[in-house]
Design an enzyme around this catalytic site. Structure first.
Site, short mmCIF file in Angstrom:
data_model
loop_
_atom_site.label_atom_id
_atom_site.label_comp_id
_atom_site.label_asym_id
_atom_site.label_seq_id
_atom_site.Cartn_x
_atom_site.Cartn_y
_atom_site.Cartn_z
N ASP A 54 42.06 -20.08 -18.42
CA ASP A 54 40.82 -20.17 -19.12
C ASP A 54 41.00 -19.87 -20.57
O ASP A 54 41.05 -18.74 -20.78
CB ASP A 54 39.98 -19.43 -18.43
CG ASP A 54 38.43 -19.41 -19.01
OD1 ASP A 54 37.69 -20.42 -18.67
OD2 ASP A 54 38.09 -18.58 -19.60
N TYR A 59 38.58 -18.32 -29.12
CA TYR A 59 39.68 -17.16 -28.90
C TYR A 59 40.77 -17.16 -29.72
O TYR A 59 41.33 -16.09 -29.82
CB TYR A 59 40.01 -16.96 -27.39
CG TYR A 59 38.73 -17.11 -26.58
CD1 TYR A 59 37.66 -16.73 -26.54
CD2 TYR A 59 39.25 -17.38 -24.98
CE1 TYR A 59 36.49 -16.38 -25.42
CE2 TYR A 59 38.14 -17.13 -24.04
CZ TYR A 59 36.99 -16.66 -24.39
OH TYR A 59 36.01 -16.78 -23.12
N LYS A 89 37.00 -24.40 -24.20
CA LYS A 89 35.57 -24.21 -24.41
C LYS A 89 35.32 -24.57 -25.90
O LYS A 89 36.13 -24.03 -26.72
CB LYS A 89 34.83 -23.03 -24.15
CG LYS A 89 35.25 -22.23 -22.76
CD LYS A 89 34.70 -20.97 -22.43
CE LYS A 89 35.51 -20.41 -21.31
NZ LYS A 89 36.49 -19.61 -21.70
N HIS A 122 30.46 -23.55 -24.68
CA HIS A 122 30.59 -22.37 -24.50
C HIS A 122 29.20 -21.60 -24.56
O HIS A 122 29.03 -20.64 -23.82
CB HIS A 122 31.57 -21.71 -25.74
CG HIS A 122 32.15 -20.47 -25.62
ND1 HIS A 122 33.19 -20.27 -26.26
CD2 HIS A 122 31.94 -19.47 -24.73
CE1 HIS A 122 33.64 -18.81 -25.89
NE2 HIS A 122 33.07 -18.48 -24.90
#
Length: 315
Positions: A54, A59, A89, A122
Site C-alpha cells: 500500500d 508518501y 493513492k 486519498h
C-alpha cells in the site's frame, strides 16, 4: 525455513478481471525513526509471503516500492508482476477531473509499472494543484468536484491503468453521494479501523453496499499522539496472554474476523513475521465482549490545519 504463510485473498468487487486482493498488506508510509529503507522492507516482506503493498503519491515511496518489485522479479522471488497487489493513492492536489489521469500515469512511471491494482482518492478534499504539503493549509482548499473526479477514475479503469478504483477517508454521507452517480462503484474505502475506533456504522454501511473496507492504523500506533488506547490496554494484554499471542496479533485477528482487509506498517523483520501468524486460531465470545467495551476515539482527525468541521460529517 518454514514455508511462508499464505495470506487469504478476497475478490475485489467491480474490479477488472475479478482481481484478488490479499486481506493483509504492508503499509509504506515513511517513518522518520525507521532504520530500514522502504525498498529493503518491501523485499523482506515479499520473502516472508506478503503480496499486497500500500503506497501513495504523498508518501514519496512509489519509487522505492517499484524498485523493490523490480528487484524481486529479477531475483525470482516473484514469477510475474501479477503476483503482487499494488495500491496507491492520489494526493489532494490532483483531485481535479483533468489531473487524475496524468497523475495516475505519473505514479505508474515512478513505480515502473504498467498498471496499478487499486487507486484511491486519498482524502475527500481538493486543493490547488502544486507541491505536496502536509498538513494541508485550509486556505489552499478549493471545491472538490467529486462527480468529475470519479468520472476520471472510472476512465483510468477503462483505460487499463488500474484494475480497481476506490476511496479513502470517506464518511457514509460522502459514500452515499458517490454511489448516487458512480457507474463503477468504489471497490474499497480505506479508513482508520482499530480496536479503539471500531467504526461499526461505517462497516455495516459498506458491507450492505458491497464496498470492501481496508483498515489503516490497525494497531493505532503513533506514540507521538499520546498513550496508545490499544497497545497499552490491560484488557487486550490479558486476552493476548490467554491465547499466547501478542496484542498486535489480537488486533489483526479481530479485523480479519470482521471480514476486513488491513494494512500493517512494520519494517521490523520479526514483527512483520508475527503479523502474518494470525490465520490459524480464533478469538472467543468472551474476548469479543471485552473488546466491545474498549473506549472509542478517532486517532487520525484529518490532514488539514486547522481541522475541518465537516470532514467526517459528524459520524
Amino acid at each position: 525455513m518454514a514455508a511462508a504463510p499464505t495470506v487469504p485473498v478476497i475478490v475485489l468487487p467491480s474490479s477488472s478481471g475479478q482481481r484478488k486482493m490479499p486481506v493483509m498488506g504492508l503499509g509504506t508510509a515513511p517513518e522518520a525513526t525507521s532504520k530500514v529503507t522502504t525498498k529493503d522492507a518491501v523485499l523482506e516482506a515479499i520473502k516472508q509471503g506478503y503480496r499486497h503493498f500500500d503506497a501513495a503519491a504523498a508518501y514519496g515511496v512509489e519509487k522505492s516500492v517499484g524498485e523493490a518489485i523490480a528487484e524481486a522479479l529479477k531475483l525470482g522471488l516473484l514469477a510475474s508482476r501479477d503476483e503482487v497487489f499494488i495500491t496507491s493513492k492520489l494526493w489532494v492536489t490532483d483531485n481535479h477531473p483533468e489531473t487524475i489521469v496524468p497523475a495516475l500515469k505519473k505514479s505508474l512511471r515512478t513505480l515502473q509499472l504498467e498498471y496499478l491494482d487499486l487507486i484511491l482518492i486519498h482524502w475527500p478534499i481538493a486543493t490547488k494543484p502544486g507541491e505536496v504539503k502536509y498538513p494541508i493549509d485550509v486556505s489552499d482548499i478549493v471545491e472538490f468536484d467529486m462527480k468529475g473526479v470519479w468520472g476520471s477514475l472510472e476512465e483510468c479503469q477503462r483505460l487499463g491503468l488500474t484494475k480497481a478504483i476506490g476511496v479513502s477517508n470517506f464518511s457514509i454521507k460522502k459514500l452515499e453521494k458517490l454511489l448516487s452517480f458512480a457507474t463503477i462503484p468504489p471497490a474499497v474505502n480505506q479508513v482508520e479501523v482499530n480496536l479503539g475506533w471500531q467504526q461499526e456504522k461505517l462497516r455495516a454501511f459498506c458491507k450492505e453496499k458491497g464496498i470492501v473496507i481496508t483498515a489503516f492504523s490497525p494497531l493505532r500506533k503513533g506514540a507521538s499522539r499520546g498513550s496508545n488506547l490499544v497497545m497499552d490496554n490491560d484488557v487486550l494484554k490479558e486476552i493476548a496472554d490467554a491465547h499466547g499471542k501478542t496484542i498486535a496479533q489480537i488486533c489483526l485477528r479481530w479485523l480479519y474476523e470482521q471480514g476486513l482487509t488491513f494494512v500493517v506498517k512494520s519494517y521490523d523483520k520479526e514483527r512483520m513475521n508475527q503479523n502474518l501468524q494470525i490465520f490459524d486460531w480464533s478469538l472467543t465470545e468472551d474476548d469479543y465482549k471485552k473488546i466491545s467495551e474498549i473506549y472509542q476515539e478517532r486517532l487520525i482527525k484529518g490532514p488539514t490545519k486547522p481541522l475541518l468541521d465537516d470532514l467526517w460529517d459528524e459520524e
